[in-house]
Design a protein around this motif. Structure first.
Motif, short mmCIF file in Angstrom:
data_model
loop_
_atom_site.label_atom_id
_atom_site.label_comp_id
_atom_site.label_asym_id
_atom_site.label_seq_id
_atom_site.Cartn_x
_atom_site.Cartn_y
_atom_site.Cartn_z
N PHE A 93 -10.66 7.00 -2.52
CA PHE A 93 -10.30 7.51 -1.20
C PHE A 93 -11.58 7.92 -0.50
N THR A 94 -11.45 8.24 0.77
CA THR A 94 -12.62 8.61 1.58
C THR A 94 -12.56 10.09 1.94
N LEU A 95 -13.66 10.60 2.45
CA LEU A 95 -13.68 11.99 2.91
C LEU A 95 -12.69 12.19 4.04
N ARG A 96 -12.61 11.25 4.97
CA ARG A 96 -11.63 11.38 6.06
C ARG A 96 -10.21 11.51 5.50
N GLN A 97 -9.87 10.69 4.50
CA GLN A 97 -8.53 10.73 3.93
C GLN A 97 -8.27 12.04 3.20
N LEU A 98 -9.29 12.57 2.52
CA LEU A 98 -9.12 13.88 1.87
C LEU A 98 -8.89 14.98 2.89
N LEU A 99 -9.71 14.99 3.94
CA LEU A 99 -9.61 16.06 4.93
C LEU A 99 -8.31 16.01 5.71
N ARG A 100 -7.70 14.81 5.81
CA ARG A 100 -6.47 14.67 6.59
C ARG A 100 -5.22 14.55 5.71
N HIS A 101 -5.36 14.82 4.43
CA HIS A 101 -4.24 14.76 3.48
C HIS A 101 -3.62 13.36 3.43
#
Length: 294
Positions: A55-63
């Motif tokens: 996964f990416t940082l964007r996906q982590l930050l946006r759940h």
């Protein structure tokens, strides 16, 4: 109920300003700000592959990373209620079977505290600092904030208003639990979203939300969404809010910023109890009054 208000960048007299409270999931907004400061500085990309998982940082930050959440574990809630010593993080991940993604990253949405545990670990890996040192260096010092800290043990909660959870162990919050006065929370959000902490394109990324449906019964949202460490959407007054609600044993907090007719205000509200709608509505009322929204 306690509150603090920032209007057009100016801190108004807060109610009981020195009282420290748990920031609960507003900690996610601070983690997001720290992570985005690393993006700003070219240390990581929002959409880069990560060694922590597919996964990416964007996906982590946006759940949107496909991860589960330890709040699903009945044993977790029972252990917290018994005042047990928190499990080591790796034991919690094993109990949750956290390596098994619940959906393909980017193809769904599921609120996940585990995702923010990974965000915290990424911040530590890239900065080669402890999480508290990294948050101080990347967020609190640049924003001229000095009275928030990371609570890691029960002793770290001495002097913190914890509502009905006086014996709570902050180790149960695996991504970290920040505590501090409400004015620091309101100023933190206001300075992240209104200053030059992040360049305009990255600030726009931070506030680009995945819409999560329509009105929520008992809460002020009419079109809720989730962005990068921010709950973001419209409320019944017509304001669009960015910020975060946090809920834990014994209390909750709502920290939000609104903009109307060229004016902005940020508000932080703390309430002993578990009614998210109540604390959010109080924040909305303060923001609407400050911004002249009927």
């Amino acid at each position: 109920m306690l509150f603090s208000l920032v209007s057009n960048g100016t801190l108004l007299t807060p109610l009981r300003p020195k009282t420290k409270v748990p920031w609960w999931s507003f900690t996610k907004t601070v983690l997001s700000a720290a992570a985005l400061s690393l993006v700003r500085d070219g240390r990581i990309g929002l959409d880069d592959p990560l060694p922590e998982g597919p996964f990416t940082l964007r996906q982590l930050l946006r759940h949107e990373a496909g991860l589960a959440d330890y709040s699903e574990l009945a044993d977790y809630h029972a252990a917290v209620a018994r005042h047990d010593t928190p499990w080591p993080a790796d034991e919690m991940l094993q109990r949750l079977d956290a390596s098994r993604l619940r959906y393909a990253p980017g193809e769904g949405w599921r609120y996940s505290n585990v995702g923010y545990l990974w965000v915290a670990r990424i911040i530590e890996r890239i900065t080669d600092l402890s999480l508290e040192q990294a948050l101080t260096q990347r967020v609190f010092v640049p924003l001229d904030l000095s009275n928030a800290h990371l609570a890691k043990t029960r002793d770290d909660l001495n002097g913190v208003s914890m509502g009905t959870a006086a014996t709570y162990d902050p180790g149960w919050v695996y991504h970290g639990l920040l505590v501090g006065p409400l004015d620091q929370a309101a100023l933190c959000l206001d300075r992240v979203l209104s200053g030059d902490f992040l360049p305009a394109p990255l600030l726009q990324d931070m506030q680009t939300a995945r819409v999560l449906g329509g009105p929520i019964a008992g809460r002020p949202w009419t079109a809720p969404g989730y962005a990068l460490g921010l709950m973001h959407g419209t409320v019944a007054s017509g304001l669009t809010l960015s910020g975060h609600t946090g809920v834990g044993p014994g209390s909750n907090v709502a920290v939000y910023r609104g903009v109307h007719a060229g004016r902005s205000a940020s508000c932080a509200v703390f309430h002993e109890g578990s009614d998210e709608g109540l604390v959010e509505a109080e924040a909305v009322n303060h923001l609407a009054a400050s911004l002249g929204v009927l």
